[in-house]
Motif scaffolding. Structure first.
Motif, mmCIF file in Angstrom:
data_model
loop_
_atom_site.group_PDB
_atom_site.id
_atom_site.type_symbol
_atom_site.label_atom_id
_atom_site.label_comp_id
_atom_site.label_asym_id
_atom_site.label_seq_id
_atom_site.Cartn_x
_atom_site.Cartn_y
_atom_site.Cartn_z
ATOM 1 N N GLY A 1 0.816 -1.210 0.000
ATOM 2 C CA GLY A 1 0.000 0.000 0.000
ATOM 3 C C GLY A 1 0.847 1.256 0.000
ATOM 4 N N ARG A 2 0.374 2.266 -0.722
ATOM 5 C CA ARG A 2 1.110 3.542 -0.814
ATOM 6 C C ARG A 2 1.093 4.264 0.539
ATOM 7 N NH1 ARG A 2 -3.327 6.996 -1.101
ATOM 8 N NH2 ARG A 2 -5.175 5.813 -1.702
ATOM 9 N N GLY A 3 2.184 4.961 0.826
ATOM 10 C CA GLY A 3 2.297 5.661 2.107
ATOM 11 C C GLY A 3 1.417 6.883 2.222
ATOM 12 N N SER A 4 0.776 7.304 1.122
ATOM 13 C CA SER A 4 -0.133 8.456 1.205
ATOM 14 C C SER A 4 -1.538 8.034 1.620
ATOM 15 C CB SER A 4 -0.195 9.187 -0.149
ATOM 16 O OG SER A 4 -0.680 8.304 -1.158
ATOM 17 N N SER A 5 -1.758 6.741 1.824
ATOM 18 C CA SER A 5 -3.078 6.256 2.265
ATOM 19 C C SER A 5 -3.181 6.324 3.792
ATOM 20 C CB SER A 5 -3.267 4.807 1.805
ATOM 21 O OG SER A 5 -4.063 4.089 2.728
ATOM 22 N N ALA A 6 -4.259 6.937 4.280
ATOM 23 C CA ALA A 6 -4.437 7.047 5.738
ATOM 24 C C ALA A 6 -4.478 5.648 6.376
ATOM 25 C CB ALA A 6 -5.716 7.817 6.055
ATOM 26 N N ASN A 7 -5.130 4.702 5.715
ATOM 27 C CA ASN A 7 -5.244 3.369 6.314
ATOM 28 C C ASN A 7 -3.905 2.628 6.321
ATOM 29 O OD1 ASN A 7 -8.010 3.203 7.181
ATOM 30 N ND2 ASN A 7 -8.535 3.407 5.016
ATOM 31 N N VAL A 8 -3.094 2.882 5.310
ATOM 32 C CA VAL A 8 -1.746 2.284 5.289
ATOM 33 C C VAL A 8 -0.884 2.948 6.368
ATOM 34 C CG1 VAL A 8 0.354 2.005 3.903
ATOM 35 C CG2 VAL A 8 -1.898 1.638 2.850
ATOM 36 N N VAL B 1 1.590 0.029 -3.770
ATOM 37 C CA VAL B 1 0.481 -0.140 -4.729
ATOM 38 C C VAL B 1 -0.670 0.756 -4.292
ATOM 39 C CG1 VAL B 1 0.978 -2.535 -5.438
ATOM 40 C CG2 VAL B 1 -0.403 -2.130 -3.401
ATOM 41 N N GLY B 2 -1.626 0.945 -5.208
ATOM 42 C CA GLY B 2 -2.836 1.723 -4.904
ATOM 43 C C GLY B 2 -2.739 3.140 -5.431
ATOM 44 N N GLY B 3 -3.904 3.776 -5.598
ATOM 45 C CA GLY B 3 -3.968 5.153 -6.089
ATOM 46 C C GLY B 3 -3.201 5.302 -7.389
ATOM 47 N N PRO B 4 -2.349 6.334 -7.482
ATOM 48 C CA PRO B 4 -1.634 6.581 -8.737
ATOM 49 C C PRO B 4 -0.664 5.457 -9.124
ATOM 50 C CG PRO B 4 -0.842 8.047 -6.991
ATOM 51 C CD PRO B 4 -2.031 7.331 -6.442
ATOM 52 N N GLY C 1 -2.040 -1.402 -9.435
ATOM 53 C CA GLY C 1 -1.600 -2.703 -8.917
ATOM 54 C C GLY C 1 -2.605 -3.392 -8.004
ATOM 55 N N THR C 2 -3.754 -2.756 -7.752
ATOM 56 C CA THR C 2 -4.700 -3.375 -6.816
ATOM 57 C C THR C 2 -5.813 -4.155 -7.537
ATOM 58 O OG1 THR C 2 -5.876 -1.290 -6.725
ATOM 59 C CG2 THR C 2 -4.378 -1.753 -4.912
ATOM 60 N N THR C 3 -5.787 -4.118 -8.875
ATOM 61 C CA THR C 3 -6.842 -4.860 -9.590
ATOM 62 C C THR C 3 -6.291 -6.162 -10.187
ATOM 63 O OG1 THR C 3 -6.358 -3.525 -11.538
ATOM 64 C CG2 THR C 3 -8.230 -2.817 -10.187
ATOM 65 N N GLY D 1 -9.760 -5.721 -2.847
ATOM 66 C CA GLY D 1 -8.915 -4.895 -3.726
ATOM 67 C C GLY D 1 -8.482 -3.591 -3.090
ATOM 68 N N LYS D 2 -8.448 -3.543 -1.754
ATOM 69 C CA LYS D 2 -8.067 -2.298 -1.053
ATOM 70 C C LYS D 2 -6.737 -2.477 -0.323
ATOM 71 C CE LYS D 2 -12.073 0.059 -1.447
ATOM 72 N NZ LYS D 2 -12.163 1.292 -2.205
ATOM 73 N N ILE D 3 -6.124 -1.328 -0.008
ATOM 74 C CA ILE D 3 -4.916 -1.300 0.810
ATOM 75 C C ILE D 3 -5.293 -0.750 2.191
ATOM 76 C CG2 ILE D 3 -3.243 -1.132 -1.056
ATOM 77 C CD1 ILE D 3 -3.364 1.951 -0.732
ATOM 78 N N PRO D 4 -4.566 -1.137 3.240
ATOM 79 C CA PRO D 4 -3.379 -1.983 3.296
ATOM 80 C C PRO D 4 -3.680 -3.475 3.251
ATOM 81 C CG PRO D 4 -4.000 -1.344 5.514
ATOM 82 C CD PRO D 4 -4.958 -0.654 4.580
ATOM 83 N N VAL D 5 -2.642 -4.216 2.771
ATOM 84 C CA VAL D 5 -2.589 -5.662 2.965
ATOM 85 C C VAL D 5 -1.282 -5.939 3.694
ATOM 86 C CG1 VAL D 5 -2.357 -7.904 1.835
ATOM 87 C CG2 VAL D 5 -3.987 -6.238 0.945
ATOM 88 N N TRP E 1 -6.091 -8.129 5.829
ATOM 89 C CA TRP E 1 -6.470 -6.811 5.329
ATOM 90 C C TRP E 1 -7.465 -6.228 6.323
ATOM 91 C CZ3 TRP E 1 -11.654 -7.713 4.059
ATOM 92 C CH2 TRP E 1 -11.984 -9.018 3.692
ATOM 93 N N GLU E 2 -7.815 -4.979 6.180
ATOM 94 C CA GLU E 2 -8.565 -4.158 7.143
ATOM 95 C C GLU E 2 -7.567 -3.611 8.172
ATOM 96 O OE1 GLU E 2 -11.456 -2.716 7.370
ATOM 97 O OE2 GLU E 2 -12.319 -3.712 5.632
ATOM 98 N N SER E 3 -7.367 -2.292 8.101
ATOM 99 C CA SER E 3 -6.308 -1.681 8.908
ATOM 100 C C SER E 3 -6.463 -1.944 10.409
ATOM 101 C CB SER E 3 -6.243 -0.174 8.624
ATOM 102 O OG SER E 3 -7.483 0.437 8.882
ATOM 103 N N HIS E 4 -7.710 -1.945 10.911
ATOM 104 C CA HIS E 4 -7.855 -2.120 12.362
ATOM 105 C C HIS E 4 -7.584 -3.564 12.782
ATOM 106 C CE1 HIS E 4 -10.330 1.831 12.865
ATOM 107 N NE2 HIS E 4 -9.190 1.990 12.245
HETATM 108 N N1 LIG Z 1 -11.717 -0.430 5.867
HETATM 109 C C1 LIG Z 1 -10.501 -0.551 5.091
HETATM 110 C C2 LIG Z 1 -10.503 0.563 4.060
HETATM 111 C C3 LIG Z 1 -9.410 0.354 3.035
HETATM 112 C C4 LIG Z 1 -9.432 1.469 1.996
HETATM 113 O O1 LIG Z 1 -10.485 2.033 1.659
HETATM 114 N N2 LIG Z 1 -8.241 1.787 1.462
HETATM 115 C C5 LIG Z 1 -8.132 2.805 0.459
HETATM 116 C C6 LIG Z 1 -6.922 3.698 0.746
HETATM 117 S S1 LIG Z 1 -7.102 4.605 2.277
HETATM 118 C C7 LIG Z 1 -7.911 2.158 -0.904
HETATM 119 O O2 LIG Z 1 -7.534 1.010 -1.012
HETATM 120 N N3 LIG Z 1 -8.146 2.945 -1.958
HETATM 121 C C8 LIG Z 1 -7.876 2.527 -3.301
HETATM 122 C C9 LIG Z 1 -6.473 2.848 -3.717
HETATM 123 O O3 LIG Z 1 -5.725 3.514 -3.009
HETATM 124 O O4 LIG Z 1 -6.121 2.407 -4.823
HETATM 125 C C10 LIG Z 1 -9.278 -0.457 6.031
HETATM 126 O O5 LIG Z 1 -9.412 0.131 7.114
HETATM 127 O O6 LIG Z 1 -8.215 -1.012 5.704
#
Ligand SMILES: N[C@@H](CCC(=O)N[C@@H](CS)C(=O)NCC(=O)O)C(=O)O
Length: 209
Positions: free
Chosen positions: A6-13, A32-35, A38-40, A51-55, A64-67
């Motif tokens: 997962g990209r470091g700009s993601s709050a959940n990552v 991976v993720g966003g710009p 790689g998540t598909t 298909g979401k980050i973090p993994v 998966w699931e940040s919490h």
């Molecule tokens: N409930 C999930 C939410 C995961 C989520 O929505 N991640 C976002 C980034 S914050 C994501 O994967 N977005 C698509 C992307 O970045 O490609 C968690 O807490 O991990």
């Protein structure tokens, strides 16, 4: 060996990176993720069907699931993030509050004000999310009157989950207005080394162009 996807700009990552930094755990970082995409891919979907980050991977487990990952780190790698049995329900409560009441209005407002071009923004959604986000922040401020940290009198993974979300609120809402306890908490979080390197960082790559 720990791997974080997962990209470091993601709050959940960032929640996971912060916990790893607190525990001084080394990890392989796959951006991976966003710009970065790689998540598909089939490979990524086999790790997380959503298909979401973090993994997160540690030895033979993939999560998966940040919490859920924060809870795993606190149980498996513990250190100062171990939670006393008596405190666990309160940590769970504030993790769930963050996921269900705090994060949704935050992400709604963040999408409107940062990730959407001004011409495409909805004033109705901005008003709705601002109102709900303000209510969640007030609840946190009230709680911080009663305890030194969010869930208990010691720093826990609940501070990490809510703290990442709170930092992201700085640009989109008047966070500190009439919330003295939250302001104090923010100051304490911001002085932590991991917060400075992982959380108080740029998310410019996410801004709508
Ligand atoms: N409930 C999930 C939410 C995961 C989520 O929505 N991640 C976002 C980034 S914050 C994501 O994967 N977005 C698509 C992307 O970045 O490609 C968690 O807490 O991990």
């Amino acid at each position: 060996m720990i791997t974080l996807w997962g990209r470091g700009s993601s709050a959940n990552v960032q929640k996971v990176m912060w916990a790893l930094a607190e525990l001084n755990l080394q990890f392989r970082h796959v951006i991976v993720g966003g710009p970065y995409g790689g998540t598909t891919s089939e490979e990524f979907k086999s790790l997380n069907p959503v298909g979401k980050i973090p993994v997160f991977q540690d030895d033979n487990i993939t999560l998966w699931e940040s919490h859920a990952i924060l809870r795993y780190l606190s149980r498996k790698h513990g250190g100062h993030l171990s939670i006393k049995e008596i405190d666990q329900p309160f940590v769970d409560q504030w993790l769930d509050f963050t996921a269900t009441c705090f994060f949704p209005p935050f992400v709604g407002l963040f999408w409107q004000l940062v990730r959407t071009r001004p011409s495409d923004r909805s004033q109705e959604l901005i008003a709705l999310h601002t109102n709900n986000l303000g209510a969640a922040l007030d609840i946190i401020d009230e709680q911080l009157k009663k305890s030194r940290w969010l869930a208990t009198n010691t720093f826990t993974i609940a501070d990490i989950a809510a703290g990442v979300t709170m930092e992201r609120c700085l640009e989109i809402i008047d966070l500190h207005q009439n919330r003295p306890n939250l302001t104090r908490w923010h100051g304490k979080l911001a002085s932590r080394e991991a917060y400075k390197t992982v959380v108080a960082t740029s998310y410019e790559e996410l801004r709508a162009k």
